[in-house]
Design a protein around this motif. Structure first.
Motif, PDB file in Angstrom:
ATOM      1  N   TYR A   1       0.805  -1.226   0.000  1.00  0.00           N
ATOM      2  CA  TYR A   1       0.000   0.000   0.000  1.00  0.00           C
ATOM      3  C   TYR A   1       0.843   1.284   0.000  1.00  0.00           C
ATOM      4  N   PRO A   2       1.897   1.415   0.822  1.00  0.00           N
ATOM      5  CA  PRO A   2       2.715   2.629   0.740  1.00  0.00           C
ATOM      6  C   PRO A   2       3.383   2.791  -0.617  1.00  0.00           C
ATOM      7  N   ALA A   3       3.893   1.687  -1.191  1.00  0.00           N
ATOM      8  CA  ALA A   3       4.555   1.762  -2.496  1.00  0.00           C
ATOM      9  C   ALA A   3       3.578   2.206  -3.578  1.00  0.00           C
ATOM     10  N   THR A   4       2.377   1.633  -3.562  1.00  0.00           N
ATOM     11  CA  THR A   4       1.381   1.975  -4.585  1.00  0.00           C
ATOM     12  C   THR A   4       0.970   3.442  -4.486  1.00  0.00           C
ATOM     13  N   ALA A   5       0.812   3.945  -3.268  1.00  0.00           N
ATOM     14  CA  ALA A   5       0.412   5.342  -3.088  1.00  0.00           C
ATOM     15  C   ALA A   5       1.434   6.300  -3.702  1.00  0.00           C
ATOM     16  N   ILE A   6       2.729   6.026  -3.496  1.00  0.00           N
ATOM     17  CA  ILE A   6       3.759   6.911  -4.045  1.00  0.00           C
ATOM     18  C   ILE A   6       3.844   6.757  -5.559  1.00  0.00           C
ATOM     19  N   VAL A   7       3.741   5.524  -6.048  1.00  0.00           N
ATOM     20  CA  VAL A   7       3.766   5.292  -7.493  1.00  0.00           C
ATOM     21  C   VAL A   7       2.670   6.092  -8.189  1.00  0.00           C
ATOM     22  N   LEU A   8       1.472   6.087  -7.609  1.00  0.00           N
ATOM     23  CA  LEU A   8       0.341   6.777  -8.235  1.00  0.00           C
ATOM     24  C   LEU A   8       0.457   8.291  -8.143  1.00  0.00           C
ATOM     25  N   SER A   9       1.180   8.793  -7.165  1.00  0.00           N
ATOM     26  CA  SER A   9       1.315  10.250  -7.035  1.00  0.00           C
ATOM     27  C   SER A   9       2.511  10.787  -7.819  1.00  0.00           C
ATOM     28  N   TRP A  10       3.404   9.911  -8.269  1.00  0.00           N
ATOM     29  CA  TRP A  10       4.632  10.352  -8.934  1.00  0.00           C
ATOM     30  C   TRP A  10       4.365  11.166 -10.203  1.00  0.00           C
ATOM     31  N   PRO A  11       3.543  10.697 -11.148  1.00  0.00           N
ATOM     32  CA  PRO A  11       3.278  11.525 -12.333  1.00  0.00           C
ATOM     33  C   PRO A  11       2.526  12.806 -12.015  1.00  0.00           C
TER      34      PRO A  11
END
Length: 355
Positions: free
Chosen positions: A244-254
């Motif tokens: 969950y933490p990894a996915t949240a950052i991945v989705l906010s990166w762009p």
């Protein structure tokens, strides 16, 4: 069965624009360095819902027979009614832009505009063009953002879909399995917010994604290698705590790195679309005959998490090299003939990518 598939198709179709829409929407209200925390807060609601969902499902299942309906039907009915009520109320208090928000005073609107103008394109009056859409499609970095989510979506969706089944196969009853989904999701919620805060303060994205994915990978290694229910259950907690933490950052990166409103909206949509292909594959991997260790499903999830580390590491390298070239002035030729007030999006040599 036909009615079920039609209902599920319509649900997927109407839900498809939610996440990319919310990510894009938040990018119009907050500065670049403020977006990730907000997006992570939004995404943490998914893991929080998982925590409450287990308790609700356990409680509502006791309504079996009420109104002549099975307990699982009541889960859909009651949680569906809540969704509809929230959506109806949201229509009246969600405002498109700060400049049109009626709940803000003129002074507050001016303050928000000034904040956004300092490091964002949110205040620019950009008309939609297909050329700007093509900028996103032709940008290799956008495809890497999509692959970053793709390699997280399979473990993310398989864990959320099959967690009660995985726990039940460890030797617990169905009711216990519903309740035992609460701790993994609770830990995931807390870590999603904590990691987002740390990432925002240190202004580092890739390292936190790779670290969280590695933590989840350890969880799957435990699930694959251990037969003791208690230890294997600990593996599910580690898996959720990393995914969950990894996915949240991945989705906010762009949302932080793609400049140009149309290009960013397209990039967000592309990322979700590419990512969801992983979920399509993931739904076929956990078969009832494979329990309790689910070598196929857990093995795919572990492989995807390792691939995520490679993809994110590649993107990190690409962004760092591009920033270095711009620091050395190697991209300044793009500014020839460009006015001081003109903006070239993230192709502008004055733009720096968050790594």
């Amino acid at each position: 069965m036909a009615g079920f598939f039609v209902a599920r198709f319509v649900l997927g179709m109407t839900e498809s624009g939610l996440f990319p829409g919310v990510v894009f929407y938040l990018s119009l209200w907050y500065k670049r360095e403020e977006r990730q925390y907000r997006i992570s807060l939004f995404f943490s609601a998914a893991s929080l819902a998982g925590a409450f969902g287990g308790v609700l499902a356990w409680g509502i299942a006791h309504m079996n027979g009420v109104g002549g309906l099975h307990g699982w039907r009541w889960i859909f009915i009651l949680e569906g009614i809540l969704t509809v009520l929230v959506s109806l109320s949201a229509y009246f208090f969600i405002t498109n832009y700060p400049s049109t928000a009626k709940f803000l005073t003129e002074k507050e609107r001016a303050c928000i505009q000034a904040r956004l103008e300092s490091n964002s394109d949110a205040t620019r009056d950009e008309a939609f063009t297909w050329t700007n859409v093509s900028f996103a499609i032709r940008d290799p970095k956008v495809w890497l953002y999509g692959l970053g989510f793709h390699t997280m979506s399979l473990p993310l969706y398989t864990l959320s879909l099959f967690l009660p089944t995985i726990i039940k196969e460890l030797g617990y009853t169905a009711a216990q399995a519903q309740l035992l989904t609460v701790p993994p999701y609770a830990v995931a919620t807390l870590l999603t917010i904590a990691v987002a805060v740390a990432s925002e303060k240190l202004k580092r994205r890739a390292l936190f994604i790779m670290g969280s994915s590695s933590l989840a990978a350890i969880g799957y290694i435990i699930l694959l290698s251990c037969t003791k229910p208690g230890v294997a259950y600990f593996g599910t907690i580690l898996a959720a705590a990393g995914i969950y933490p990894a996915t949240a950052i991945v989705l906010s990166w762009p949302a932080n790195n793609v400049s140009g409103q149309t290009k960013r909206a397209t990039a967000n949509a592309m990322q979700i679309s590419i990512g969801n292909l992983g979920a399509v594959l993931g739904t076929q991997l956990y078969r009832s005959t494979d329990g309790p260790r689910y070598f196929l499903g857990h093995g795919f999830a572990l492989g995807y998490l390792c691939a995520n580390v490679l993809v994110v590491g590649t993107l990190w390298t690409v962004l760092k090299r591009e920033n270095a070239r711009r620091d050395r002035g190697e991209r300044n030729e793009r500014l020839v003939g460009v006015g001081e007030e003109e903006w070239l999006g993230d192709d502008d040599p004055r733009w720096r990518f968050q790594t």
